[in-house]
Scaffold this motif. Structure first.
Motif, PDB file in Angstrom:
ATOM      1  N   SER A 196       0.805  -1.228   0.000  1.00 55.38           N
ATOM      2  CA  SER A 196       0.000   0.000   0.000  1.00 55.38           C
ATOM      3  C   SER A 196       0.834   1.273   0.000  1.00 55.38           C
ATOM      4  N   HIS A 197       2.042   1.196   0.520  1.00 55.29           N
ATOM      5  CA  HIS A 197       2.890   2.392   0.609  1.00 55.29           C
ATOM      6  C   HIS A 197       4.120   2.315  -0.288  1.00 55.29           C
ATOM      7  N   GLY A 198       4.337   1.176  -0.914  1.00 56.71           N
ATOM      8  CA  GLY A 198       5.398   1.074  -1.905  1.00 56.71           C
ATOM      9  C   GLY A 198       6.812   1.034  -1.382  1.00 56.71           C
ATOM     10  N   PHE A 199       6.996   0.654  -0.118  1.00 57.33           N
ATOM     11  CA  PHE A 199       8.356   0.558   0.410  1.00 57.33           C
ATOM     12  C   PHE A 199       9.087  -0.607  -0.253  1.00 57.33           C
TER      13      PHE A 199
ATOM     14  N   GLN B 144      10.303   3.302  11.893  1.00 54.82           N
ATOM     15  CA  GLN B 144      11.531   3.481  11.118  1.00 54.82           C
ATOM     16  C   GLN B 144      11.218   3.715   9.642  1.00 54.82           C
ATOM     17  N   LEU B 145      10.291   2.933   9.098  1.00 52.98           N
ATOM     18  CA  LEU B 145       9.938   3.079   7.684  1.00 52.98           C
ATOM     19  C   LEU B 145       9.446   4.488   7.370  1.00 52.98           C
ATOM     20  N   PHE B 146       8.733   5.091   8.314  1.00 54.88           N
ATOM     21  CA  PHE B 146       8.199   6.426   8.092  1.00 54.88           C
ATOM     22  C   PHE B 146       9.142   7.532   8.559  1.00 54.88           C
ATOM     23  N   GLY B 147      10.411   7.176   8.735  1.00 60.61           N
ATOM     24  CA  GLY B 147      11.426   8.185   9.007  1.00 60.61           C
ATOM     25  C   GLY B 147      11.570   8.611  10.444  1.00 60.61           C
ATOM     26  N   GLY B 148      11.108   7.789  11.383  1.00 62.38           N
ATOM     27  CA  GLY B 148      11.227   8.136  12.786  1.00 62.38           C
ATOM     28  C   GLY B 148      12.666   8.187  13.263  1.00 62.38           C
TER      29      GLY B 148
END
Length: 404
Positions: free
Chosen positions: A253-256, A305-309
């Motif tokens: 859904s987010h394309g990581f 982490q994936l969202f840049g935390g």
């Protein structure tokens, strides 16, 4: 701490402590007694209380009976001192005389222990110098790096290939679970729900669709586990649906990319490893907080982490994922990893997404640390009476005789 390879294990469900561990123990004992004419295996405590529902006997018999007749003895009221999941293996000769015996414990996540200082399973090297998130965060601050980079520094050169195999197995478990329908094995006759949830989710607006997909993915893996399918312990079989659900959602859904997913797997594994080292991931030892609670913490850290935390935000997300599962009992109905286990995986996956959002709204500063919650979880688990820790007699499990 040992390698994260000891945490993520590929195997068949439904239970890492009740199925994978005993099967491994049987294989170890058999390798030393291939000339035995018969075997007797006594299961104690939690293994005996819920072993039939978890297919513990089948896991052991599949290994030993091709070589010699095997008797299983169930002792649910006897708890050996080191851990609730105790086993006694005995090999006998043609006259029924004991050749050798071996006491071993299934301590969670498919791992074994002899419960002594010179444990044969303690031979695996300790490769992490830092064993608390506080110390690892200090390393991150001093080096300007993040959690997965610390993992990369400590693990072998083939670690990322290993994680790719783990990720592929997780994806396959989701896909397989979405395709399969019908009732799960066992007396509950529980219907699979993953496929239905996925179809329904596609019809909702995006704001609700995201949550519906995560539910479907968690149900898919948990239902595969309950039916004896191939899954990854993350950190256990009973909690195997949480992390794959979140990561599969992040990927589709987010394309990581796979590379970023593997980094997130490393970070999640690090947090799970810290809990395993300093407390427990065994439901029989500390309740479901050590399984689904730890899985939620792992998924929370991975997502953040994936969202840049930042490292502090990642730690905060993981702390919330575990803290808000404190005190959760392990109370499977009929000893099956179905009710309430499957739904708990779905809710924990959703809670991991919430923990990430909450943490990223903050600057990461908070009063209670992840390491402190791990200590509290361990104490809370040990304070819980045994009937609330996978014995299938207390909590929701107590409804079995009257309701099902």
């Amino acid at each position: 701490m040992k390698s994260i390879k000891e945490l993520y294990k590929i195997g068949r469900g439904p239970s890492s402590s009740h199925t994978m561990g005993p099967q491994k123990a049987a294989q170890v004992f058999l390798s030393k007694h291939l000339d035995a004419k018969s075997f007797v295996v006594t299961l104690y405590g939690s293994l005996a209380a819920t072993g039939k529902g978890h297919m513990t006997d089948i896991a052991i018999l599949d290994v030993l009976t091709p070589v010699a007749p095997t008797e299983i003895i169930w002792e649910p009221s006897i708890f050996l001192p080191f851990h609730p999941n105790g086993m006694l293996f005995v090999a006998k000769d043609e006259n029924g005389v004991e050749i050798d015996s071996w006491t071993v414990y299934s301590v969670g996540g498919g791992a074994l222990s002899e419960g002594k200082h010179d444990d044969m399973f303690a031979a695996t090297p300790e490769i992490y110098d830092l064993n608390t998130i506080k110390d690892i965060m200090a390393w991150c601050k001093s080096t300007g790096r993040t959690f997965w980079e610390y993992v990369s520094q400590c693990e072998d050169s083939d670690f990322w290939d290993f994680l790719m195999e783990i990720w592929e197995t997780m994806r396959n478990a989701v896909k397989s679970g979405l395709e399969n329908e019908g009732a799960l094995p066992g007396p509950l006759h529980l219907s699979r729900k993953a496929a239905t949830y996925y179809v329904k989710a596609t019809g909702y607006k995006q704001s609700l669709q995201s949550r519906g997909f995560v539910y479907a993915y968690a149900l898919a893996v948990s239902e595969e586990n309950a039916s004896g399918g191939t899954i990854v312990t993350a950190p256990t079989c009973g909690a195997s649906g949480v992390l794959p659900a979140v990561l599969y959602h992040m990927s589709t859904s987010h394309g990581f990319s796979d590379k970023r997913i593997l980094n997130a797997l490393a970070t999640g594994g690090l947090f799970g490893n810290v809990v395993k080292y300093n407390a427990s991931i065994s439901g029989a030892d500390v309740g479901c907080q050590g399984e689904v609670g730890v899985a939620c913490a792992m998924a929370s850290a991975a997502t953040c982490q994936l969202f840049g935390g930042t490292p502090t935000q990642i730690e905060y997300a993981a702390e919330m994922g575990l803290e808000h599962h404190l005190g959760m009992t392990c109370d499977p109905v009929y000893g099956l990893v179905q009710i309430p286990c499957i739904e708990r995986n779905a809710f924990a996956a959703a809670r991991a997404l919430d923990a990430n959002i909450y943490a990223t709204f903050s600057d990461g500063n908070h009063r209670v640390s992840f390491d402190e919650v791990v200590k509290v979880m361990k104490q809370t688990g040990h304070d819980l009476p045994s009937l609330y820790k996978e014995t299938a007699t207390g909590g929701l499990a107590g409804l079995a005789d009257n309701k099902f």
